[in-house]
Design a protein around this motif. Structure first.
Motif, short mmCIF file in Angstrom:
data_model
loop_
_atom_site.label_atom_id
_atom_site.label_comp_id
_atom_site.label_asym_id
_atom_site.label_seq_id
_atom_site.Cartn_x
_atom_site.Cartn_y
_atom_site.Cartn_z
N THR A 14 25.17 32.11 25.23
CA THR A 14 26.58 31.65 25.43
C THR A 14 27.46 31.22 24.12
OG1 THR A 14 25.82 30.32 27.55
CG2 THR A 14 27.94 29.85 26.53
N PHE A 15 26.83 30.91 23.12
CA PHE A 15 27.29 30.76 21.93
C PHE A 15 27.61 31.99 21.26
CE2 PHE A 15 26.48 31.10 17.32
CZ PHE A 15 27.41 30.23 16.88
N LEU A 16 26.91 33.05 21.26
CA LEU A 16 27.51 34.33 20.82
C LEU A 16 28.40 35.24 21.71
CD1 LEU A 16 23.78 35.63 20.21
CD2 LEU A 16 25.57 35.11 18.56
N THR A 17 28.53 34.78 22.95
CA THR A 17 29.43 35.31 23.98
C THR A 17 31.02 34.78 23.75
OG1 THR A 17 27.88 35.49 25.56
CG2 THR A 17 30.22 35.40 26.32
N TRP A 18 30.84 33.31 23.23
CA TRP A 18 32.11 32.60 22.83
C TRP A 18 32.43 33.60 21.46
CZ3 TRP A 18 35.53 29.98 25.09
CH2 TRP A 18 35.11 29.33 26.07
N ALA A 22 35.86 35.91 20.96
CA ALA A 22 36.76 35.31 19.83
C ALA A 22 37.33 36.80 19.08
CB ALA A 22 36.14 34.49 18.70
N LEU A 23 36.31 37.64 19.00
CA LEU A 23 36.60 38.80 18.51
C LEU A 23 37.37 39.67 19.19
CD1 LEU A 23 36.09 40.78 16.00
CD2 LEU A 23 33.67 41.57 16.93
N ALA A 24 37.42 39.84 20.43
CA ALA A 24 38.05 40.50 21.28
C ALA A 24 39.45 39.97 21.41
CB ALA A 24 37.43 40.59 22.85
N LEU A 25 39.62 38.90 21.48
CA LEU A 25 40.95 37.94 21.59
C LEU A 25 41.69 38.51 20.10
CD1 LEU A 25 40.10 34.64 23.05
CD2 LEU A 25 41.48 36.33 24.04
N SER A 26 40.85 38.44 19.10
CA SER A 26 41.42 38.68 17.62
C SER A 26 42.04 40.38 17.85
CB SER A 26 40.61 38.43 16.63
OG SER A 26 41.15 38.69 15.20
N ALA A 27 41.08 41.15 18.03
CA ALA A 27 41.54 42.31 18.14
C ALA A 27 42.64 42.82 19.30
CB ALA A 27 40.05 43.25 18.64
N GLY A 28 42.58 42.14 20.33
CA GLY A 28 43.88 42.11 21.24
C GLY A 28 45.18 41.60 20.53
N GLY A 29 45.08 40.57 19.78
CA GLY A 29 46.21 40.13 19.05
C GLY A 29 46.67 41.13 17.91
N VAL A 30 45.87 41.74 17.17
CA VAL A 30 46.06 42.62 16.25
C VAL A 30 46.79 43.80 16.85
CG1 VAL A 30 45.13 44.06 14.35
CG2 VAL A 30 44.39 41.68 14.46
N ALA A 31 46.01 44.32 17.75
CA ALA A 31 46.54 45.53 18.45
C ALA A 31 47.95 45.19 19.38
CB ALA A 31 45.65 45.70 19.80
N MET A 32 48.29 44.13 19.70
CA MET A 32 49.43 43.84 20.26
C MET A 32 50.46 43.76 19.22
SD MET A 32 51.42 42.87 22.83
CE MET A 32 50.22 42.19 24.13
N VAL A 53 45.77 35.39 18.92
CA VAL A 53 44.88 35.30 17.61
C VAL A 53 44.46 33.80 17.69
CG1 VAL A 53 45.00 35.22 15.09
CG2 VAL A 53 45.77 37.23 16.55
N ALA A 54 45.53 32.88 18.03
CA ALA A 54 45.22 31.44 17.98
C ALA A 54 44.19 31.29 19.15
CB ALA A 54 46.61 30.81 18.40
N LEU A 55 44.00 31.97 20.16
CA LEU A 55 43.13 31.56 21.28
C LEU A 55 41.87 32.16 20.51
CD1 LEU A 55 44.58 32.79 24.51
CD2 LEU A 55 43.90 30.53 23.94
N SER A 56 41.60 33.47 19.72
CA SER A 56 40.30 33.73 19.07
C SER A 56 40.06 32.73 18.05
CB SER A 56 40.88 35.11 18.32
OG SER A 56 39.79 35.27 17.55
N ALA A 57 40.78 32.03 17.15
CA ALA A 57 40.49 30.84 16.17
C ALA A 57 40.03 30.02 16.99
CB ALA A 57 41.60 30.58 15.43
N LEU A 58 40.59 29.59 18.18
CA LEU A 58 40.04 28.43 18.82
C LEU A 58 38.61 28.53 19.41
CD1 LEU A 58 40.71 25.49 19.72
CD2 LEU A 58 41.79 26.34 21.86
N GLY A 90 41.36 30.60 29.98
CA GLY A 90 41.81 31.24 31.08
C GLY A 90 43.14 31.53 31.40
N TYR A 91 43.84 30.32 31.35
CA TYR A 91 45.47 30.36 31.48
C TYR A 91 46.17 31.06 30.32
CZ TYR A 91 44.88 27.21 35.35
OH TYR A 91 44.42 26.51 36.51
N GLY A 92 45.61 30.94 29.00
CA GLY A 92 46.21 31.57 27.66
C GLY A 92 46.20 33.01 28.09
N VAL A 93 45.22 33.59 28.38
CA VAL A 93 44.98 35.19 28.35
C VAL A 93 45.64 35.49 29.78
CG1 VAL A 93 43.13 36.88 28.91
CG2 VAL A 93 42.53 35.00 27.20
N ALA A 94 45.47 34.69 30.60
CA ALA A 94 46.37 35.05 31.84
C ALA A 94 47.94 35.36 31.91
CB ALA A 94 46.01 34.39 33.21
#
Length: 108
Positions: A14-18, A22-32, A53-58, A90-94
């Motif tokens: 679960t830790f590794l999934t978080w 985070a990496l996927a959210l960061s990549a999405g932010g950079v792509a955006m 990227v903020a969600l990624s850092a969190l 959940g709400y942030g990504v949605a």
């Protein structure tokens, strides 16, 4: 008392999934942020990138403390702590997805 190794390993996964989230959210932010300037209004594109990227850092910043709290609860045979930030993610990504979807539809 040592918890069942299966629970410790599940907690580690679960830790590794978080972290991968985070990496996927960061990549999405950079792509955006890297979208051409004619795609979306620039300030909206930047805002969506910053939110991702903020969600990624969190997610990255909270992954280890969450792992540690769960590990302590497992060792003490106490109730597991609730996933306090699940709603934020959940709400942030949605929210980002809905705004992007609306912008894509309006641009078509």
């Amino acid at each position: 008392m040592e918890p069942d190794p299966r629970f410790t390993l599940a907690n580690e996964r679960t830790f590794l999934t978080w972290l991968s989230t985070a990496l996927a959210l960061s990549a999405g932010g950079v792509a955006m942020a890297a979208l051409p300037s004619d795609v979306f209004v620039p300030w909206i594109r930047t805002t969506l990138a910053v939110v991702l990227v903020a969600l990624s850092a969190l997610a990255a910043g909270m992954a280890y403390p969450r792992w540690r709290h769960i590990q302590r609860a497992l060792r003490a045979q106490a109730p597991l702590p609730p996933p306090a930030l699940a709603a934020v993610f959940g709400y942030g990504v949605a929210l980002v997805a809905v705004i992007a979807l609306v912008l894509v539809i309006l641009a078509a």
